[in-house]
Scaffold this motif. Structure first.
Motif, short mmCIF file in Angstrom:
data_model
loop_
_atom_site.label_atom_id
_atom_site.label_comp_id
_atom_site.label_asym_id
_atom_site.label_seq_id
_atom_site.Cartn_x
_atom_site.Cartn_y
_atom_site.Cartn_z
N ASP A 23 -7.21 -4.35 3.53
CA ASP A 23 -7.41 -5.55 3.12
C ASP A 23 -7.18 -6.02 1.79
O ASP A 23 -7.50 -7.09 1.38
CB ASP A 23 -8.64 -6.22 4.11
CG ASP A 23 -9.83 -5.86 3.54
OD1 ASP A 23 -9.83 -4.52 2.67
OD2 ASP A 23 -10.95 -6.16 3.82
N ASP A 24 -6.92 -4.79 0.92
CA ASP A 24 -7.00 -5.25 -0.62
C ASP A 24 -5.66 -5.98 -0.79
O ASP A 24 -4.43 -6.03 -0.21
CB ASP A 24 -6.52 -3.67 -1.09
CG ASP A 24 -6.59 -3.89 -2.67
OD1 ASP A 24 -7.55 -3.83 -3.32
OD2 ASP A 24 -5.59 -4.19 -3.36
N VAL A 25 -5.67 -7.20 -1.86
CA VAL A 25 -4.82 -8.22 -1.98
C VAL A 25 -3.51 -7.06 -2.38
O VAL A 25 -2.36 -7.86 -2.09
CB VAL A 25 -5.23 -9.00 -3.17
CG1 VAL A 25 -5.40 -8.21 -4.57
CG2 VAL A 25 -4.26 -9.88 -3.42
N ARG A 26 -3.50 -6.03 -3.12
CA ARG A 26 -2.11 -5.37 -3.19
C ARG A 26 -1.40 -5.11 -1.74
O ARG A 26 -0.11 -5.34 -1.70
CB ARG A 26 -2.45 -4.15 -3.84
CG ARG A 26 -1.20 -3.27 -4.05
CD ARG A 26 -1.28 -2.05 -4.83
NE ARG A 26 -2.17 -2.20 -6.13
CZ ARG A 26 -1.33 -2.34 -7.28
NH1 ARG A 26 -0.11 -2.24 -7.33
NH2 ARG A 26 -2.18 -2.53 -8.38
N VAL A 27 -1.98 -4.64 -0.77
CA VAL A 27 -1.53 -4.21 0.42
C VAL A 27 -1.12 -5.34 1.26
O VAL A 27 -0.34 -5.50 1.86
CB VAL A 27 -2.69 -3.41 1.35
CG1 VAL A 27 -2.20 -2.97 2.82
CG2 VAL A 27 -3.13 -2.18 0.50
N GLU A 28 -1.96 -6.60 0.89
CA GLU A 28 -1.67 -7.89 1.69
C GLU A 28 -0.24 -8.35 1.04
O GLU A 28 0.61 -8.91 1.78
CB GLU A 28 -2.82 -9.13 1.32
CG GLU A 28 -3.97 -8.79 2.08
CD GLU A 28 -3.96 -9.38 3.54
OE1 GLU A 28 -2.93 -9.59 4.01
OE2 GLU A 28 -4.93 -9.11 4.26
N ALA A 29 0.03 -8.32 -0.16
CA ALA A 29 1.03 -8.53 -0.94
C ALA A 29 2.33 -7.85 -0.48
O ALA A 29 3.27 -8.55 0.08
CB ALA A 29 0.92 -8.59 -2.34
N TYR A 30 2.37 -6.40 -0.43
CA TYR A 30 3.60 -5.94 -0.09
C TYR A 30 3.67 -5.99 1.63
O TYR A 30 4.76 -6.04 1.83
CB TYR A 30 3.65 -4.59 -0.66
CG TYR A 30 2.71 -3.48 -0.25
CD1 TYR A 30 2.84 -3.06 1.23
CD2 TYR A 30 1.77 -2.78 -1.11
CE1 TYR A 30 2.06 -1.77 1.50
CE2 TYR A 30 1.12 -1.85 -0.62
CZ TYR A 30 1.26 -1.23 0.80
OH TYR A 30 0.40 -0.15 1.09
#
Length: 198
Positions: A23-30
């Protein structure tokens, strides 16, 4: 090779250079960019190759570029290389100019929908906007993010809007205007576009 690894069973996933929470924003973004790519693939499957060879070619090109965006955002190594360049952004701008000239005049907001492919492209457009917002959040959290993926996603959502309208136009499916919309656009023909640029 097995599709399942069980390595993510505790809520983490692999990125280039390490692991992080899912749920890290990086993972959410990609991950959201991957959603966009899936809807683009759906739209391609719904387009007639005889009527839309140019748009299909654009969408296939975009699918590769979305993979580039996702790869770049999933890289947390210190000496990461920024693979996505400004060229695809310029390409999208040029293609939008062509599509705007082809689409009917636009004065009011329209509802997403029409033909199946146009509806899929509208979904891709809104998911692209969500990806864009997540990239902004990621850039606030980390200063090593290239600005190019954000610019690309911003331009891409505009391209999707133009493409969705042209898809409907070529199929003689009218866009449905939002019933309570005032006239918010000056028009989309070449004369107005050139006046705006001058």
């Amino acid at each position: 090779m097995r599709l399942y690894t069980k390595s993510g069973d505790k809520g983490q996933t692999s990125v280039i250079g390490g692991r992080m929470d899912k749920d890290d924003v990086r993972v959410e973004a990609y991950g959201t960019i991957d959603e966009v790519n899936s809807f683009v693939g759906k739209a391609i499957s719904e387009l007639d190759k005889e009527i839309f060879p140019d748009i299909i070619a654009d969408l296939e090109k975009i699918q590769h570029e979305l993979f580039d965006c996702g790869s770049e955002l999933s890289n947390i190594t210190e000496r990461r290389k920024h693979t996505l360049t400004e060229e695809p952004i310029t390409y999208l701008e040029d293609k939008m100019d062509e599509l705007i000239d082809e689409a009917p005049e636009l004065e009011r907001f329209i509802l997403p929908g029409g033909s199946d492919a146009s509806a899929s492209i509208h979904i891709a457009r809104t998911v692209a906007r969500r990806a864009e917002r997540l990239i902004v959040s990621l850039m606030k959290a980390e200063d090593k993010i290239s600005p190019v993926p954000l610019k690309y996603m911003n331009r891409l959502s505009d391209y999707f809007f133009a493409a969705a309208r042209v898809i409907n136009a070529r199929l003689d499916v009218p866009d449905v205007e939002y019933a309570r919309s005032a006239k918010v656009f000056r028009g989309t023909n070449k004369k107005n576009k050139d006046e705006k640029r001058s």
